[in-house]
Design a protein around this motif. Structure first.
Motif, PDB file in Angstrom:
ATOM      1  N   ALA A 149       0.603  -1.256  -0.330  1.00  0.00           N
ATOM      2  CA  ALA A 149       0.004  -0.205   0.343  1.00  0.00           C
ATOM      3  C   ALA A 149       1.038   1.629   0.337  1.00  0.00           C
ATOM      4  O   ALA A 149       2.287   1.179   0.477  1.00  0.00           O
ATOM      5  N   PRO A 150       0.383   2.610  -0.513  1.00  0.00           N
ATOM      6  CA  PRO A 150       1.106   3.254  -0.305  1.00  0.00           C
ATOM      7  C   PRO A 150       1.539   4.126   1.049  1.00  0.00           C
ATOM      8  O   PRO A 150       0.969   3.672   1.925  1.00  0.00           O
ATOM      9  N   GLY A 151       3.445   4.320   1.119  1.00  0.00           N
ATOM     10  CA  GLY A 151       3.722   4.738   1.935  1.00  0.00           C
ATOM     11  C   GLY A 151       3.787   3.406   3.048  1.00  0.00           C
ATOM     12  O   GLY A 151       4.373   3.631   3.838  1.00  0.00           O
ATOM     13  N   LYS A 152       3.559   2.086   2.762  1.00  0.00           N
ATOM     14  CA  LYS A 152       3.782   0.929   3.964  1.00  0.00           C
ATOM     15  C   LYS A 152       4.797   0.029   2.976  1.00  0.00           C
ATOM     16  O   LYS A 152       4.981   0.008   1.665  1.00  0.00           O
ATOM     17  N   GLU A 153       5.172  -0.797   4.096  1.00  0.00           N
ATOM     18  CA  GLU A 153       5.615  -2.192   3.518  1.00  0.00           C
ATOM     19  C   GLU A 153       5.063  -3.366   2.844  1.00  0.00           C
ATOM     20  O   GLU A 153       4.248  -2.944   2.562  1.00  0.00           O
ATOM     21  N   ARG A 154       5.447  -3.674   1.803  1.00  0.00           N
ATOM     22  CA  ARG A 154       5.384  -4.986   1.074  1.00  0.00           C
ATOM     23  C   ARG A 154       4.807  -5.921   2.511  1.00  0.00           C
ATOM     24  O   ARG A 154       5.745  -6.358   2.989  1.00  0.00           O
ATOM     25  N   VAL A 155       3.360  -6.509   2.535  1.00  0.00           N
ATOM     26  CA  VAL A 155       3.132  -7.335   3.705  1.00  0.00           C
ATOM     27  C   VAL A 155       2.852  -8.666   2.393  1.00  0.00           C
ATOM     28  O   VAL A 155       2.170  -9.031   1.298  1.00  0.00           O
ATOM     29  N   PHE A 156       2.790 -10.034   3.093  1.00  0.00           N
ATOM     30  CA  PHE A 156       2.438 -10.891   2.398  1.00  0.00           C
ATOM     31  C   PHE A 156       0.342 -10.848   2.196  1.00  0.00           C
ATOM     32  O   PHE A 156      -0.069 -10.720   3.129  1.00  0.00           O
ATOM     33  N   VAL A 157      -0.030 -11.641   1.785  1.00  0.00           N
ATOM     34  CA  VAL A 157      -1.579 -11.809   0.891  1.00  0.00           C
ATOM     35  C   VAL A 157      -1.818 -13.195   1.670  1.00  0.00           C
ATOM     36  O   VAL A 157      -2.744 -13.725   2.114  1.00  0.00           O
ATOM     37  N   ALA A 158      -1.359 -14.171  -0.076  1.00  0.00           N
ATOM     38  CA  ALA A 158      -1.726 -15.456   0.232  1.00  0.00           C
ATOM     39  C   ALA A 158      -0.945 -16.561  -0.372  1.00  0.00           C
ATOM     40  O   ALA A 158       0.143 -15.856  -1.908  1.00  0.00           O
ATOM     41  N   THR A 159      -0.438 -17.239  -0.169  1.00  0.00           N
ATOM     42  CA  THR A 159       0.549 -18.501  -0.738  1.00  0.00           C
ATOM     43  C   THR A 159      -0.357 -19.870  -0.718  1.00  0.00           C
ATOM     44  O   THR A 159      -1.287 -20.150  -0.218  1.00  0.00           O
ATOM     45  N   ILE A 160       0.405 -20.252  -1.813  1.00  0.00           N
ATOM     46  CA  ILE A 160      -0.652 -21.862  -2.531  1.00  0.00           C
ATOM     47  C   ILE A 160       0.770 -22.635  -2.356  1.00  0.00           C
ATOM     48  O   ILE A 160       2.305 -22.705  -2.690  1.00  0.00           O
ATOM     49  N   THR A 161       0.393 -23.747  -2.107  1.00  0.00           N
ATOM     50  CA  THR A 161       2.099 -24.723  -2.505  1.00  0.00           C
ATOM     51  C   THR A 161       1.769 -25.738  -3.615  1.00  0.00           C
ATOM     52  O   THR A 161       1.385 -25.222  -4.426  1.00  0.00           O
ATOM     53  N   TRP A 162       2.832 -26.144  -4.356  1.00  0.00           N
ATOM     54  CA  TRP A 162       2.889 -26.342  -5.527  1.00  0.00           C
ATOM     55  C   TRP A 162       2.323 -27.172  -6.334  1.00  0.00           C
ATOM     56  O   TRP A 162       1.914 -26.618  -7.549  1.00  0.00           O
ATOM     57  N   SER A 163       1.225 -28.229  -5.502  1.00  0.00           N
ATOM     58  CA  SER A 163       0.699 -29.072  -6.152  1.00  0.00           C
ATOM     59  C   SER A 163      -1.316 -27.769  -6.789  1.00  0.00           C
ATOM     60  O   SER A 163      -1.996 -28.526  -6.442  1.00  0.00           O
ATOM     61  N   GLY A 164      -1.121 -26.735  -5.023  1.00  0.00           N
ATOM     62  CA  GLY A 164      -2.202 -26.133  -5.507  1.00  0.00           C
ATOM     63  C   GLY A 164      -3.403 -27.446  -4.119  1.00  0.00           C
ATOM     64  O   GLY A 164      -4.602 -26.418  -4.260  1.00  0.00           O
ATOM     65  N   GLY A 165      -2.406 -28.389  -3.143  1.00  0.00           N
ATOM     66  CA  GLY A 165      -3.041 -28.860  -2.455  1.00  0.00           C
ATOM     67  C   GLY A 165      -3.644 -27.851  -0.994  1.00  0.00           C
ATOM     68  O   GLY A 165      -4.443 -28.052  -0.078  1.00  0.00           O
ATOM     69  N   ARG A 166      -2.506 -27.225  -0.697  1.00  0.00           N
ATOM     70  CA  ARG A 166      -2.985 -26.757   0.615  1.00  0.00           C
ATOM     71  C   ARG A 166      -2.940 -25.431   0.548  1.00  0.00           C
ATOM     72  O   ARG A 166      -2.081 -24.327  -0.783  1.00  0.00           O
ATOM     73  N   THR A 167      -3.712 -23.569   1.178  1.00  0.00           N
ATOM     74  CA  THR A 167      -3.504 -22.058   0.745  1.00  0.00           C
ATOM     75  C   THR A 167      -3.392 -21.956   1.712  1.00  0.00           C
ATOM     76  O   THR A 167      -4.181 -22.445   2.673  1.00  0.00           O
ATOM     77  N   TYR A 168      -3.562 -20.659   2.227  1.00  0.00           N
ATOM     78  CA  TYR A 168      -2.829 -20.142   3.449  1.00  0.00           C
ATOM     79  C   TYR A 168      -3.116 -18.186   2.918  1.00  0.00           C
ATOM     80  O   TYR A 168      -2.606 -17.783   2.208  1.00  0.00           O
ATOM     81  N   TYR A 169      -3.853 -18.187   4.265  1.00  0.00           N
ATOM     82  CA  TYR A 169      -3.598 -16.503   3.775  1.00  0.00           C
ATOM     83  C   TYR A 169      -3.567 -15.588   5.487  1.00  0.00           C
ATOM     84  O   TYR A 169      -4.001 -16.059   5.795  1.00  0.00           O
TER      85      TYR A 169
END
Length: 120
Positions: free
Chosen positions: A40-60
């Motif tokens: 966001a403007p004026g802020k650091e880059r932050v994590f939103v979501a990730t997905i494993t190589w197979s797509g089997g697991r996601t985290y938010y």
């Protein structure tokens, strides 16, 4: 070399939806986890979501849980971020990212980003 290219950003109103896409090249996409970050403007880059190589697991991140969905298509070397019920605080540049090796934890490579602006 690793290349990541995001697309799909834009200007929307609160409550709208957007789908971001990221095409990857230069590495064996199907063996790597992928992630979305935002800055966001004026802020650091932050994590939103990730997905494993197979797509089997996601985290938010808690701020997007229940509204955003990360997915991937290994046949097309694509990762997506479906964003629903957008809020003005979701306004940011969104980046897809990948680590430097399949088992690495740190995300080393980022695309150039796509701007998402949510008006109230």
């Amino acid at each position: 070399q690793v290349q990541l290219e995001e697309s799909g950003g834009g200007l929307v109103q609160a409550g709208d939806s957007l789908r971001l896409s990221c095409v990857a090249s230069g590495f064996t996409f199907s063996t790597y986890s992928m992630a979305w970050f935002r800055q966001a403007p004026g802020k650091e880059r932050v994590f939103v979501a990730t997905i494993t190589w197979s797509g089997g697991r996601t985290y938010y991140d808690d701020s997007v849980k229940g509204r955003f969905t990360i997915s991937r298509d290994n046949a097309k070397n694509m990762v997506y971020l479906q964003m629903n019920s957008l809020e003005p605080q979701d306004t940011a540049v969104y980046y897809c990212a990948t680590p430097s090796c399949p088992t690495c934890q740190r995300y080393e490579y980022y695309g150039q980003g796509t701007q998402v602006t949510v008006s109230s």
